[in-house]
Design a protein around this motif. Structure first.
Motif, short mmCIF file in Angstrom:
data_model
loop_
_atom_site.label_atom_id
_atom_site.label_comp_id
_atom_site.label_asym_id
_atom_site.label_seq_id
_atom_site.Cartn_x
_atom_site.Cartn_y
_atom_site.Cartn_z
N LEU A 70 0.57 -1.35 -0.51
CA LEU A 70 -0.19 0.08 -0.06
C LEU A 70 0.81 1.16 -0.06
O LEU A 70 0.42 2.57 -0.40
CB LEU A 70 -0.80 0.05 1.08
CG LEU A 70 -2.03 -1.26 1.25
CD1 LEU A 70 -2.69 -0.57 2.62
CD2 LEU A 70 -3.16 -1.02 -0.02
N THR A 75 -3.05 3.55 -5.82
CA THR A 75 -4.24 3.79 -6.13
C THR A 75 -5.01 1.95 -6.34
O THR A 75 -3.57 0.66 -6.16
CB THR A 75 -4.13 3.92 -7.31
OG1 THR A 75 -3.91 3.12 -8.95
CG2 THR A 75 -4.37 4.95 -7.66
N LEU A 76 -5.49 1.07 -6.12
CA LEU A 76 -5.98 -0.08 -6.41
C LEU A 76 -5.74 -0.99 -7.54
O LEU A 76 -5.47 -1.65 -7.92
CB LEU A 76 -7.60 -0.51 -5.79
CG LEU A 76 -8.37 -1.23 -6.11
CD1 LEU A 76 -7.79 -2.29 -5.50
CD2 LEU A 76 -9.87 -2.28 -5.47
N GLN A 77 -5.96 -0.01 -9.20
CA GLN A 77 -5.73 -0.16 -9.74
C GLN A 77 -4.13 -0.67 -10.42
O GLN A 77 -3.67 -1.96 -10.39
CB GLN A 77 -6.37 0.65 -11.23
CG GLN A 77 -5.91 0.18 -12.28
CD GLN A 77 -6.83 -0.85 -13.01
OE1 GLN A 77 -7.39 -1.40 -12.90
NE2 GLN A 77 -6.06 -1.27 -14.27
N CYS A 79 -2.03 -1.96 -7.33
CA CYS A 79 -1.97 -3.09 -7.30
C CYS A 79 -2.84 -4.47 -8.22
O CYS A 79 -1.91 -5.00 -7.85
CB CYS A 79 -2.87 -3.16 -5.74
SG CYS A 79 -2.25 -1.56 -4.37
N ARG A 80 -3.93 -4.09 -8.69
CA ARG A 80 -4.08 -4.72 -9.40
C ARG A 80 -3.62 -5.43 -10.85
O ARG A 80 -3.33 -6.46 -10.83
CB ARG A 80 -5.39 -4.48 -9.92
CG ARG A 80 -5.92 -5.84 -11.06
CD ARG A 80 -7.46 -5.54 -11.38
NE ARG A 80 -8.47 -5.21 -10.70
CZ ARG A 80 -8.81 -4.30 -10.37
NH1 ARG A 80 -9.11 -3.08 -10.11
NH2 ARG A 80 -9.79 -4.16 -8.74
N LEU A 104 -6.91 -8.83 -3.47
CA LEU A 104 -7.43 -7.42 -4.28
C LEU A 104 -8.66 -8.00 -3.60
O LEU A 104 -9.16 -5.72 -3.40
CB LEU A 104 -7.84 -6.80 -5.67
CG LEU A 104 -6.03 -7.35 -6.20
CD1 LEU A 104 -6.60 -7.43 -7.99
CD2 LEU A 104 -5.57 -5.50 -6.45
N ARG A 108 -9.71 -3.56 -1.01
CA ARG A 108 -10.03 -2.16 -1.27
C ARG A 108 -10.69 -1.97 -0.83
O ARG A 108 -11.02 -0.46 -1.19
CB ARG A 108 -11.29 -3.42 -2.82
CG ARG A 108 -12.22 -3.37 -2.00
CD ARG A 108 -12.97 -4.22 -3.69
NE ARG A 108 -14.43 -4.59 -2.72
CZ ARG A 108 -15.29 -5.07 -3.84
NH1 ARG A 108 -15.25 -5.15 -4.54
NH2 ARG A 108 -16.15 -6.49 -3.18
N PHE A 111 -8.49 2.32 -0.28
CA PHE A 111 -8.79 3.12 -0.79
C PHE A 111 -10.01 3.73 -0.53
O PHE A 111 -9.43 4.90 -1.01
CB PHE A 111 -8.54 2.33 -2.30
CG PHE A 111 -6.71 1.78 -2.17
CD1 PHE A 111 -6.08 2.40 -3.14
CD2 PHE A 111 -6.88 0.23 -2.20
CE1 PHE A 111 -5.28 1.89 -3.09
CE2 PHE A 111 -5.61 -0.37 -2.31
CZ PHE A 111 -4.80 0.88 -2.77
#
Length: 343
Positions: A70, A75-77, A79-80, A104, A108, A111
């Motif tokens: 983190l 951003t979560l994207q 990480c994805r 994820l 999430r 975020f």
């Protein structure tokens, strides 16, 4: 449902604080039936190596791994993309894509909480992301790279940059060095336009064809002009000045605390984990200072990152002392050159 049977179609709980969401995510991942594979994938993403030995995996907690993830990706994207890229490189690709989706799913909510508190200290620390190498490729050097890349005699220019970036009598490995690295090294050794002219003049004196060498020198002078003329704040360091800075820091505070603060600026908050200690041991104070000057192109940028990260560390008299000394000692290494170079 995800491919491992985990339901994903209902809303996750809202958390008032980012830290609460992190704690819940970590608890859920640790209790998951695939917690060992989850830890292996996180370990690989965070430290760049695949590990099966439990003795090694046990040296770092899931909480620490999630914190690194983190802290590195805001951003979560992001990480994805990172988790899926790693999963796709493994032998059991489908299984680890499902593992990635599980991670994820649980993170999430972090975020969501993070978006609701953009001004929080945690958010500011999380935004100190991306690797040092990527961050070095900033707009600061891009005008120089763009100009030099168009030159028909680029290889000869690279040779000159190699001489500029080294002490007299030495030359950089220009064959394997990218253009950005050569420009950065040359700028570090020539932090003012006058020094650049003097260093180029010294190089031309030792060339078999001084007239041709002068033409190349003028090309470099013109290309480097934005570094001195755009009003950007540049870092003035030389090997000798860095030696003086190292000595000054050692005289006034605990250099181990200085290294912890510099490490935190570059790689995220230092938590004294076994792996972090191992990484820190490989970095000298000179290494960390040079990387920090490359990363922070202005004093205000350095000051902001240093003070933010200091709040993320465990407070101590040693850390506070090192912080104050660094803010004063490093200030003079940033300068604003108001006189554009003329070539």
């Amino acid at each position: 449902m995800s491919s491992d049977g985990l339901p994903t179609d209902y809303p996750q709980p809202m958390f008032a604080k980012k830290q609460d969401a992190i704690e819940q995510a970590v608890d859920s991942l640790m209790q998951h039936s695939q917690h060992l594979r989850i830890k292996k994938l996180l370990f690989s993403v965070c430290y760049g190596t695949w590990e099966n030995e439990s003795s090694v995996l046990n040296t770092v907690s899931v909480h620490s791994l999630v914190s690194v993830l983190l802290g590195r990706y805001s951003t979560l994207q992001q990480c994805r993309i990172t988790l899926h890229k790693k999963a796709n490189s493994l032998n059991r690709k489908k299984l680890y894509i499902a593992i990635a989706d599980t991670i994820l799913y649980y993170i999430r909510a972090v975020f969501v909480a993070q978006e609701a508190h953009k001004a929080s200290m945690d958010q500011q620390a999380a935004n100190l992301s991306a690797s040092v190498q990527k961050r070095a490729k900033s707009d600061f050097y891009q005008p120089v790279i763009d100009t030099l890349s168009k030159a028909s005699n680029l290889e000869v220019i690279r040779t000159f940059l190699g001489y500029l970036g080294q002490k007299p009598g030495q030359i950089a490995d220009t064959a394997s060095s990218d253009l950005l690295s050569l420009v950065q090294l040359a700028h570090r050794q020539s932090p003012t336009p006058l020094q650049l002219k003097q260093n180029l003049l010294e190089i031309t004196r030792h060339q078999s064809s001084p007239a041709k060498a002068q033409l190349i020198a003028r090309q470099i002078l013109r290309a480097f002009r934005p570094l001195y003329a755009l009003g950007a704040t540049s870092v003035v360091t030389t090997p000798d000045s860095l030696t003086m800075l190292e000595q000054e820091l050692a005289d006034k505070c605990d250099t181990h605390q200085v290294r912890i603060l510099l490490y935190s600026i570059l790689y995220g908050p230092y938590a004294n984990s076994p792996l972090q200690r191992q990484i820190l041991q490989t970095k000298t104070l000179r290494d960390l200072l040079e990387e920090t000057f490359d990363y922070c192109n202005s004093y205000s940028d350095f000051e902001s990152k240093l003070t933010i990260l200091a709040h993320c560390l465990e407070t101590s008299d040693g850390i506070n002392r090192a912080l104050k000394v660094m803010l004063v000692s490093i200030y003079r290494y940033y300068t604003r050159d108001q006189h554009p170079i003329k070539a």
